[in-house]
Design an enzyme around this catalytic site. Structure first.
Site, mmCIF file in Angstrom:
data_model
loop_
_atom_site.group_PDB
_atom_site.id
_atom_site.type_symbol
_atom_site.label_atom_id
_atom_site.label_comp_id
_atom_site.label_asym_id
_atom_site.label_seq_id
_atom_site.Cartn_x
_atom_site.Cartn_y
_atom_site.Cartn_z
ATOM 1 N N ASP A 118 2.225 -2.067 -4.376
ATOM 2 C CA ASP A 118 0.855 -1.539 -4.447
ATOM 3 C C ASP A 118 0.281 -2.048 -5.763
ATOM 4 O O ASP A 118 0.994 -2.657 -6.567
ATOM 5 C CB ASP A 118 0.862 0.007 -4.421
ATOM 6 N N ILE A 119 -1.016 -1.746 -5.999
ATOM 7 C CA ILE A 119 -1.558 -2.104 -7.316
ATOM 8 C C ILE A 119 -1.237 -1.016 -8.336
ATOM 9 O O ILE A 119 -1.428 -1.195 -9.529
ATOM 10 C CB ILE A 119 -3.085 -2.374 -7.271
ATOM 11 N N GLN A 135 -2.197 6.971 1.025
ATOM 12 C CA GLN A 135 -1.975 8.204 1.800
ATOM 13 C C GLN A 135 -0.877 8.030 2.844
ATOM 14 O O GLN A 135 0.071 8.804 2.894
ATOM 15 C CB GLN A 135 -3.288 8.616 2.497
ATOM 16 N N LEU A 136 -0.991 7.008 3.669
ATOM 17 C CA LEU A 136 0.019 6.785 4.711
ATOM 18 C C LEU A 136 1.282 6.155 4.131
ATOM 19 O O LEU A 136 2.407 6.517 4.502
ATOM 20 C CB LEU A 136 -0.590 5.883 5.804
ATOM 21 N N GLY A 168 0.844 -1.204 0.000
ATOM 22 C CA GLY A 168 0.000 0.000 0.000
ATOM 23 C C GLY A 168 0.873 1.245 0.000
ATOM 24 O O GLY A 168 0.489 2.297 0.520
ATOM 25 N N TYR A 207 -15.925 -1.430 7.348
ATOM 26 C CA TYR A 207 -14.520 -1.097 7.625
ATOM 27 C C TYR A 207 -14.183 -1.344 9.101
ATOM 28 O O TYR A 207 -13.183 -1.988 9.432
ATOM 29 C CB TYR A 207 -14.306 0.371 7.255
ATOM 30 N N LYS A 240 -11.577 -4.013 10.786
ATOM 31 C CA LYS A 240 -10.471 -3.627 11.669
ATOM 32 C C LYS A 240 -10.581 -4.338 13.022
ATOM 33 O O LYS A 240 -9.586 -4.779 13.590
ATOM 34 C CB LYS A 240 -10.438 -2.100 11.857
ATOM 35 N N ASP A 278 -1.203 -7.316 -5.877
ATOM 36 C CA ASP A 278 -2.522 -7.270 -5.248
ATOM 37 C C ASP A 278 -2.438 -8.125 -3.985
ATOM 38 O O ASP A 278 -2.199 -9.340 -4.070
ATOM 39 C CB ASP A 278 -3.573 -7.828 -6.225
#
Ligand code: AKB
Length: 298
Positions: free
Chosen positions: A34-35, A14-15, A10, A142, A146, A52
């Site tokens: 990442d993809i 953003q992170l 990932g 979500y 988590k 993926d």
């Protein structure tokens, strides 16, 4: 002694973007995945694997071939998009995490795994401040992913001895990379509308207080928890970490002090009920006591 290799899943998100840059600038060896490739110029020459995370064999192969010693699994579907595409979000978040945890246990060089949880694990019954072990009956896909993910992390620690560490992030605010599909996204999105002719239309109501964090602290938390000794990490589910808390009205008033022409309107949509289920702030005393968490921006 061979060098640590940080494998970031990932890394274009953003992170991931900010974390990859921080590790690279600190002189660490990183492999990005990442993809889609990273957009930031400073990351374009770093090793990148298109992957993926839902593909179990590829995840396993990449962890072995990269020589990863540390795996940072940051790829996830966020809260708002998860409500629109629940099966896709559950599959990405759960299958991805299980692939990473399982592959890490069978990759001989992997020493540590980091996986971010979220304030979304909390349900609406906590009152304004969520305790470390506050009521966790999330109402979003979500949040459910988590919450289940935290338990899987603890399970892999207990049954496989995997050194997996986690913090519950609030909304993250940084300038190098955009969020996507979250409920806290307005606090970044608004800055792209400063020059626009129309008022910024906020999808949350003006008094919706949520926990937020500057990206420097988000990256700092990851660095700090990963460099703590294993016996400091007493909680193998995930730690609350608090940065700052504010509502849209307060943020927009602050922006208007610097940009007097700035105007906002409020048009709450389906994301309002997600935000209404989350706490205003979290109690992070366990993270402070166990591994010395201390944010710079509060
Ligand atoms: C979201 O809004 O979904 C995320 C989060 C709080 O985990 N930023």
């Amino acid at each position: 002694m061979s060098r640590d290799v940080h494998f970031i899943i990932g890394a274009s998100g953003q992170l991931g973007t900010e974390f990859a840059l921080a590790l690279h600038q600190a002189g660490e060896a990183v492999v990005l995945s990442d993809i889609k490739p990273p957009e930031l110029d400073a990351l374009k020459d770093l090793p990148f694997e298109c992957m993926d995370v839902r593909d179990r064999d590829v995840v396993h192969q990449q962890l072995i071939e990269s020589g990863a010693t540390h795996v940072h699994h940051l790829a996830a579907a966020l809260s708002a998009r998860g409500e629109k595409e629940p099966q896709w979000a559950w599959d990405l978040n759960m299958r991805g995490l299980l692939n990473v945890l399982e592959s890490a246990t069978t990759s001989p060089l992997v020493k540590q795994v980091f996986w971010p949880s979220s304030i979304a694990v909390f349900g609406p019954d906590n009152g304004p401040v969520a305790a470390q072990n506050g009521h966790r009956l999330p109402e979003t896909v979500y949040g459910m992913s988590k919450q289940a993910g935290e338990q899987w992390c603890a399970w892999f620690r207990k049954h496989h001895g995997l050194d997996v560490r986690s913090v519950r992030y609030p909304g993250l605010i940084g300038e190098l990379s955009a969020p996507g599909g979250g409920t806290t996204d307005y606090a970044v999105e608004v800055f792209d509308h400063l020059e626009g002719p129309e008022p910024y239309s906020c999808f949350l109501s003006e008094a919706t207080t949520l926990p937020m964090m500057h990206m420097d602290d988000a990256v700092g938390a990851m660095m700090q928890i990963m460099s703590a000794s294993a016996d400091q990490i007493k909680n193998r589910e995930s730690y609350n970490i608090q940065g700052m808390s504010f509502d849209p009205k307060t943020l927009f008033e602050e922006i208007a002090k610097h940009d007097p022409g700035f105007k906002a309107a409020f048009a709450p949509d389906f994301r309002q009920s997600i935000a209404d289920g989350w706490p205003d702030r979290v109690d992070d005393s366990a993270a402070r006591a166990d591994w010395g968490w201390s944010p710079r921006s509060t």
